[in-house]
Structures are given as structure tokens and as C-alpha cells.
Design an enzyme around this catalytic site. Structure first.
Site, PDB file in Angstrom:
ATOM      1  N   GLN A  17      29.112 -19.542  -5.175  1.00  0.00           N
ATOM      2  CA  GLN A  17      30.081 -18.427  -5.450  1.00  0.00           C
ATOM      3  C   GLN A  17      29.621 -17.432  -6.367  1.00  0.00           C
ATOM      4  O   GLN A  17      29.589 -16.503  -6.783  1.00  0.00           O
ATOM      5  CB  GLN A  17      31.973 -19.261  -6.055  1.00  0.00           C
ATOM      6  CG  GLN A  17      32.389 -19.236  -4.905  1.00  0.00           C
ATOM      7  CD  GLN A  17      34.050 -19.532  -4.766  1.00  0.00           C
ATOM      8  OE1 GLN A  17      34.255 -19.926  -7.160  1.00  0.00           O
ATOM      9  NE2 GLN A  17      35.172 -20.156  -4.064  1.00  0.00           N
ATOM     10  N   ARG A  58      32.684 -11.675   1.924  1.00  0.00           N
ATOM     11  CA  ARG A  58      31.497 -11.026   1.739  1.00  0.00           C
ATOM     12  C   ARG A  58      31.613  -9.652   2.880  1.00  0.00           C
ATOM     13  O   ARG A  58      30.707  -9.026   2.654  1.00  0.00           O
ATOM     14  CB  ARG A  58      30.943 -11.725   2.156  1.00  0.00           C
ATOM     15  CG  ARG A  58      30.301 -12.404   1.270  1.00  0.00           C
ATOM     16  CD  ARG A  58      29.320 -13.878   1.603  1.00  0.00           C
ATOM     17  NE  ARG A  58      29.033 -14.538   0.374  1.00  0.00           N
ATOM     18  CZ  ARG A  58      30.016 -16.031  -0.201  1.00  0.00           C
ATOM     19  NH1 ARG A  58      31.405 -15.837   0.531  1.00  0.00           N
ATOM     20  NH2 ARG A  58      29.953 -16.749  -0.996  1.00  0.00           N
ATOM     21  N   ASP A  71      34.223 -27.996   1.127  1.00  0.00           N
ATOM     22  CA  ASP A  71      35.720 -27.933   1.222  1.00  0.00           C
ATOM     23  C   ASP A  71      36.133 -29.142   2.915  1.00  0.00           C
ATOM     24  O   ASP A  71      37.822 -28.863   3.132  1.00  0.00           O
ATOM     25  CB  ASP A  71      36.220 -26.373   2.127  1.00  0.00           C
ATOM     26  CG  ASP A  71      35.829 -25.292   1.077  1.00  0.00           C
ATOM     27  OD1 ASP A  71      36.122 -25.510  -0.162  1.00  0.00           O
ATOM     28  OD2 ASP A  71      35.203 -23.582   1.652  1.00  0.00           O
ATOM     29  N   ARG A 111      41.538 -21.944 -12.895  1.00  0.00           N
ATOM     30  CA  ARG A 111      40.065 -22.284 -12.733  1.00  0.00           C
ATOM     31  C   ARG A 111      39.258 -21.646 -13.248  1.00  0.00           C
ATOM     32  O   ARG A 111      39.352 -20.930 -14.225  1.00  0.00           O
ATOM     33  CB  ARG A 111      39.881 -21.975 -11.527  1.00  0.00           C
ATOM     34  CG  ARG A 111      40.699 -22.622 -10.006  1.00  0.00           C
ATOM     35  CD  ARG A 111      41.217 -22.471  -8.936  1.00  0.00           C
ATOM     36  NE  ARG A 111      39.806 -22.815  -7.954  1.00  0.00           N
ATOM     37  CZ  ARG A 111      39.269 -22.287  -7.041  1.00  0.00           C
ATOM     38  NH1 ARG A 111      39.881 -21.818  -5.945  1.00  0.00           N
ATOM     39  NH2 ARG A 111      38.198 -22.941  -6.399  1.00  0.00           N
ATOM     40  N   ARG A 118      44.293 -26.618   2.113  1.00  0.00           N
ATOM     41  CA  ARG A 118      43.947 -27.746   2.814  1.00  0.00           C
ATOM     42  C   ARG A 118      44.390 -29.309   2.382  1.00  0.00           C
ATOM     43  O   ARG A 118      44.226 -29.556   3.573  1.00  0.00           O
ATOM     44  CB  ARG A 118      42.405 -27.892   1.892  1.00  0.00           C
ATOM     45  CG  ARG A 118      41.160 -26.043   2.315  1.00  0.00           C
ATOM     46  CD  ARG A 118      39.494 -26.670   2.762  1.00  0.00           C
ATOM     47  NE  ARG A 118      39.298 -24.796   2.432  1.00  0.00           N
ATOM     48  CZ  ARG A 118      38.900 -24.096   3.468  1.00  0.00           C
ATOM     49  NH1 ARG A 118      39.266 -24.062   4.368  1.00  0.00           N
ATOM     50  NH2 ARG A 118      38.480 -23.301   3.073  1.00  0.00           N
ATOM     51  N   LYS A 171      36.137 -17.996   6.231  1.00  0.00           N
ATOM     52  CA  LYS A 171      36.710 -17.340   5.329  1.00  0.00           C
ATOM     53  C   LYS A 171      35.738 -16.382   3.827  1.00  0.00           C
ATOM     54  O   LYS A 171      35.575 -15.418   3.901  1.00  0.00           O
ATOM     55  CB  LYS A 171      37.699 -18.006   4.135  1.00  0.00           C
ATOM     56  CG  LYS A 171      38.578 -17.105   2.938  1.00  0.00           C
ATOM     57  CD  LYS A 171      39.224 -18.469   2.614  1.00  0.00           C
ATOM     58  CE  LYS A 171      39.098 -20.060   2.074  1.00  0.00           C
ATOM     59  NZ  LYS A 171      38.090 -19.292   0.723  1.00  0.00           N
ATOM     60  N   SER A 172      34.255 -17.275   3.728  1.00  0.00           N
ATOM     61  CA  SER A 172      33.409 -16.736   3.056  1.00  0.00           C
ATOM     62  C   SER A 172      32.568 -15.453   4.202  1.00  0.00           C
ATOM     63  O   SER A 172      31.869 -14.723   3.002  1.00  0.00           O
ATOM     64  CB  SER A 172      32.057 -18.198   3.328  1.00  0.00           C
ATOM     65  OG  SER A 172      32.783 -18.987   2.612  1.00  0.00           O
ATOM     66  N   GLY A 198      39.499 -17.664  -5.695  1.00  0.00           N
ATOM     67  CA  GLY A 198      38.213 -18.326  -6.568  1.00  0.00           C
ATOM     68  C   GLY A 198      37.216 -17.360  -5.692  1.00  0.00           C
ATOM     69  O   GLY A 198      36.476 -17.045  -7.398  1.00  0.00           O
TER      70      GLY A 198
HETATM   71  C1  S3P Z   1      33.076 -20.283  -0.405  1.00  0.00           C
HETATM   72  C2  S3P Z   1      32.267 -21.219  -1.811  1.00  0.00           C
HETATM   73  C3  S3P Z   1      32.602 -22.360  -2.214  1.00  0.00           C
HETATM   74  C4  S3P Z   1      33.932 -23.124  -1.391  1.00  0.00           C
HETATM   75  C5  S3P Z   1      35.005 -22.341  -1.034  1.00  0.00           C
HETATM   76  C6  S3P Z   1      34.215 -20.892  -0.597  1.00  0.00           C
HETATM   77  C7  S3P Z   1      31.749 -18.957  -1.245  1.00  0.00           C
HETATM   78  O1  S3P Z   1      33.155 -22.903  -4.029  1.00  0.00           O
HETATM   79  O2  S3P Z   1      34.280 -24.127  -1.903  1.00  0.00           O
HETATM   80  O3  S3P Z   1      36.235 -21.947  -0.437  1.00  0.00           O
HETATM   81  O4  S3P Z   1      32.237 -18.371  -0.192  1.00  0.00           O
HETATM   82  O5  S3P Z   1      31.292 -18.526  -1.507  1.00  0.00           O
HETATM   83  P1  S3P Z   1      31.647 -23.010  -4.666  1.00  0.00           P
HETATM   84  O6  S3P Z   1      31.474 -22.105  -4.204  1.00  0.00           O
HETATM   85  O7  S3P Z   1      32.506 -22.813  -6.055  1.00  0.00           O
HETATM   86  O8  S3P Z   1      31.192 -24.400  -4.172  1.00  0.00           O
END
Ligand code: S3P
Length: 442
Positions: A179, A34, A329, A132, A402, A29-30, A103
């Protein structure tokens, strides 16, 4: 993507049986977010193989389309094409940018947009996202000259951004958040002068790896790569990206394979970036049977296959500040694993979990306790007593993807069947989770 939560379905979950076989989890996902974001502001075409076809990346893509970027449909098995508009090419949208439940979308969008001079943007999301904290991004961006407004003095969406000329800065972030870091790096690409982000602990580094691959002028230094500097003035070039399977989705099968008697599961093509593999380190301390093979590098990220087999006796574990960013996570599913350990497990320094899609400490304690678990909740963690027998009952994801998947694994080791409310929220990160569960069941 709608701003109201439409995941109201419930699922009957049959207890018992074992899980066996091979499974491929969907794309990380991350990395998917990006790939979309950097592809959008690169010059030329970016192609993405294995992009996660789930609600969160779809939210990012739909925001980018509103900013004038052409992105081909995001569908399972399809290579996604992004026609980059260059660093200065995003247009002012005529609609509100809806980040859904994501988020990462909202925080990275803020970084992307704050330096777009004289353009105005409004961002919102679903009920969870609107509660959030966003000031953790707005505040450091303000040090670069940005203007982000929202409820509670800029902390909560709906947010509005009036694009400004922004300048580089040296910014120490109070929380180790990829993030926040990535939002600053995105803003830095359009700032005047260079920017350095200094993190309190090293968070996932997908942005650094991918920005370098796109040709950004980015340097990583300091102890454990906690200082990241970007100098603007270099255009990004479209890339071919291959997204590995998401270790955060693999985690459900790794734990299921370890705690469900008679199970043996191989998860293929999983991203093994060292900033994400905390779950494997903890599982090894538990004495879990974890085998990693076929290790290779794919498009700048380490990848491998992981086999997890049932172990009769698992040791309890301790999770603290040093490892949290590398498994942030995975704490919901590790809480389920802790119920099976031979002793008491401790999770501390995890208050970040209270500001995820739900308050994951409170929700996991509440739901697992309903199933008979013995858990103490603290302001920053959980104490979980192992070898308590879980029983099947009515449980609820409380709208958290999750949590839904973690409770599904818990229901498999329970005595008696369960009914999980709001189960289909799993589609936020793993649309085929229930299909894959059926496929592994024996
Ligand atoms: C993520 C960073 C994490 C993670 C989220 C995805 C990202 O959050 O919990 O599911 O893709 O950068 P935080 O940056 O708030 O720790």
C-alpha cells in the site's frame, strides 16, 4: 458505504460434516483496487472482467466517482467500465471521500491526490480505518513535497490533502507494504522528475505489473525487485483487465479442505502471483495435500486451480520475517490450521497484523482461546499449540472480515455448534462466502 459499521448480524454455525466440491472465489481485492485507480487516470476506456464486487473496491469506485470519473455499476458477473480522465483530469470533489473499511483505498488515494495542485480533499472511513496508521504513507509523500494533515500529527483520518506541485525522490520505506509502495508510485506519475521506492522486503507487485501494462515508464531492479523507479511524463492508456480469483479468499477453502476430515475442495481460477503464494509454501511444509493444475497466464498474472484434500496428520509450521509479506492476510486462517497441527507452530515478526482491520494477533488469540485453543500472544506473533480440541461456543468477528471467515472454518472442526457475531462483515472482501460454504457442505 457508510462510515458506521453496519455488520451486526450473527450466524449459527453447525459443527461437523465435510466440505467437498469446486468453488470459484471472487476477484482479487488488491488487483481490483488497482484496476479502478489506474483505469481512472488512464486515457480512454478500461474494461475489467472479474472485478471483486465487494465493499472495499466499491469504496474505491465511489471515491473515484466523486473525483469525476465515470465507472459503471460494480455487480457480480458484470464487466466494469471505467472512463479514464487522464493523469491531470481528476476534479476537486464537493464531498468527503469515504473509504469505508478499506486501508488500500485510503492509502492509494493519498498517493493519487497529493500532486493535484491547488485542489483540496478530505478523506475518512469507518471506525476501524480512522484508527489505522496513515503516517506511513503521509511521511514518504512529504519527502516529495506533499501535504497531508490529520489527527495525531497526520497519522489518523479524517485526513486532509492540499494538492501541491510534487517532485521525485529516492524513498526507502521502513515497512514492506504494497500500500505504501503503491501510494508513492501513484504520486510519482504526477511528480517532477523520477522517483525510486526501495522496500526492505519485496511486497506484492500488482501495481508494478499493472502500471507497466498501462504504459507507465516503470522499472523494477535491485535484489528481488525491491527497487522500483517511475519517470513521469508518459500518459497511461486504457486496458482490458481480467482479475483472477483472490488467493487470500481461496485460503479459507484450502485450509478447510486440509483440516476437516473427509474434505476435498478445488478452488478454480486463483491468482498465483509469487508475491502472494506464501500460504501454499507453508501448507507444503505442513505436509498438506495441495495440487495445482491448469496453470496459465491471464492478463499478466499467473493463475491456476488448486485442490486441497484432508490430511490426517499436519506438521506444525514456523512463519518469520522472510515470508510474512507473501502471506500477511492469511495469518488468521493459518492460526486456525495451527490448532490442528501435530506440535507447536510459531508466528514471529508479524507486528503488522496489529494495524490491520483489527489487531489480528489479539483478536485471533482471544477468539480461538474462547473455543479452547492454547495460544500464547507475543508483541510480534503467536505461539500456537496444536491438537487442542476446539469446542463450539459464542464467537465474534470483532468487525474483521478475515477473522469472521477464519472463525467459520474453526467452527466446522469444533465439538458442538457455534454462534458467530458480526458475521456478515465477510462482505468486505467475499460477499458470497456463506453461500459458498453452504454449497460445499456435505
Ligand atoms: C494490500 C497490501 C497489504 C494487505 C492488504 C492489501 C494491497 O497491506 O494486507 O490487505 O492491496 O496493497 P500492507 O501494504 O499494509 O502490507
Amino acid at each position: 458505504m457508510s462510515s458506521t459499521n453496519s455488520h451486526s448480524s450473527s450466524r449459527k454455525l453447525k459443527a461437523g460434516g465435510s466440505l467437498a466440491g469446486k468453488v470459484q472465489v471472487p476477484g482479487d481485492k488488491s488487483i481490483s483496487h488497482r484496476a479502478l485507480l489506474f483505469g481512472a487516470i488512464a486515457e480512454g476506456l478500461t474494461t475489467v472482467e472479474g472485478l471483486l464486487p465487494a465493499e472495499d473496491p466499491i469504496s474505491t469506485a465511489s471515491c473515484l466517482r466523486s473525483l469525476g470519473v465515470h465507472i459503471s455499476p460494480i455487480q457480480k458477473g458484470q464487466i466494469v467500465q471505467i472512463e479514464g480522465v487522464g493523469l491531470d483530469g481528476l476534479k476537486e470533489p464537493t464531498e468527503i471521500l469515504d473509504c469505508g473499511n478499506s486501508g488500500t483505498t485510503m492509502r492509494l488515494m493519498l498517493g493519487l491526490l497529493v500532486g493535484r495542485e491547488a485542489k483540496h480533499f478530505v478523506l475518512t472511513g469507518d471506525q476501524s480505518l480512522r484508527n489505522r496508521p496513515m503516517k506511513r504513507v503521509g511521511q514518504p509523500l512529504k519527502l516529495m513535497g506533499a501535504q497531508v494533515r490529520g489527527r495525531s500529527n497526520g497519522n489518523f483520518a479524517p485526513l486532509s490533502v492540499l494538492g501541491q506541485k510534487i517532485h521525485g525522490a529516492v524513498i526507502g520505506t521502513p515497512v514492506a507494504s504494497a500500500q505504501v509502495k503503491s501510494a508513492i508510485l501513484l504520486a510519482a506519475l504526477n511528480a517532477e522528475g523520477s522517483t525510486t521506492v526501495i522496500e526492505p522486503a519485496h511486497s506484492r507487485d500488482h501495481s508494478e505489473r499493472m502500471l507497466k501494462a498501462f504504459g507507465a515508464n516503470l522499472e523494477v531492479g535491485g535484489e528481488m525487485g525491491r527497487h522500483i523507479s517511475v519517470s513521469p511524463g508518459v500518459s497511461l492508456k486504457g486496458q482490458s483487465i481480467v482479475v483472477p480469483g483472490d488467493i487470500s479468499s481461496a485460503a479459507f477453502w484450502l485450509i478447510a479442505g486440509s483440516i476437516i476430515p473427509g474434505s476435498e475442495i478445488t478452488v478454480e481460477n486463483v491468482g498465483l502471483n509469487p508475491t502472494r503464494t506464501g500460504i501454499i509454501e507453508i501448507m507444503k511444509t505442513m505436509g498438506a495435500s495441495i495440487e495445482i493444475f491448469n496453470q496459465r497466464q491471464v492478463a499478466g498474472e499467473p493463475v491456476g486451480d488448486i485442490k486441497a484434500s484432508y490430511v490426517n496428520q499436519l506438521m506444525p509450521f514456523k512463519i518469520g520475517a522472510d515470508i510474512i509479506p507473501r502471506l500477511v492476510d492469511e495469518i488468521p486462517i493459518l492460526s486456525v490450521a495451527a490448532c490442528c497441527c501435530d506440535g507447536v507452530s510459531h508466528i514471529t515478526n508479524a507486528s503488522e497484523l496489529r494495524v490491520k482491520e483489527t489487531d489480528r494477533l489479539a483478536v485471533m488469540k482471544r477468539q480461538l482461546t474462547t473455543m479452547g485453543a492454547k495460544i500464547e500472544e507475543h508483541s510480534d506473533g503467536l505461539t500456537i499449540y496444536g491438537k487442542t480440541k476446539l469446542f463450539g461456543t459464542n464467537i465474534d468477528s470483532e468487525t474483521d472480515h478475515r477473522v469472521a471467515m477464519s472463525l467459520a472454518v474453526a467452527s466446522l472442526i469444533a465439538n458442538g455448534d457455534s454462534t458467530l457475531s458480526r458475521a456478515d462483515v465477510s462482505a468486505v472482501s467475499y460477499p458470497d462466502f456463506w453461500k459458498d460454504l453452504d454449497h460445499l457442505r456435505h
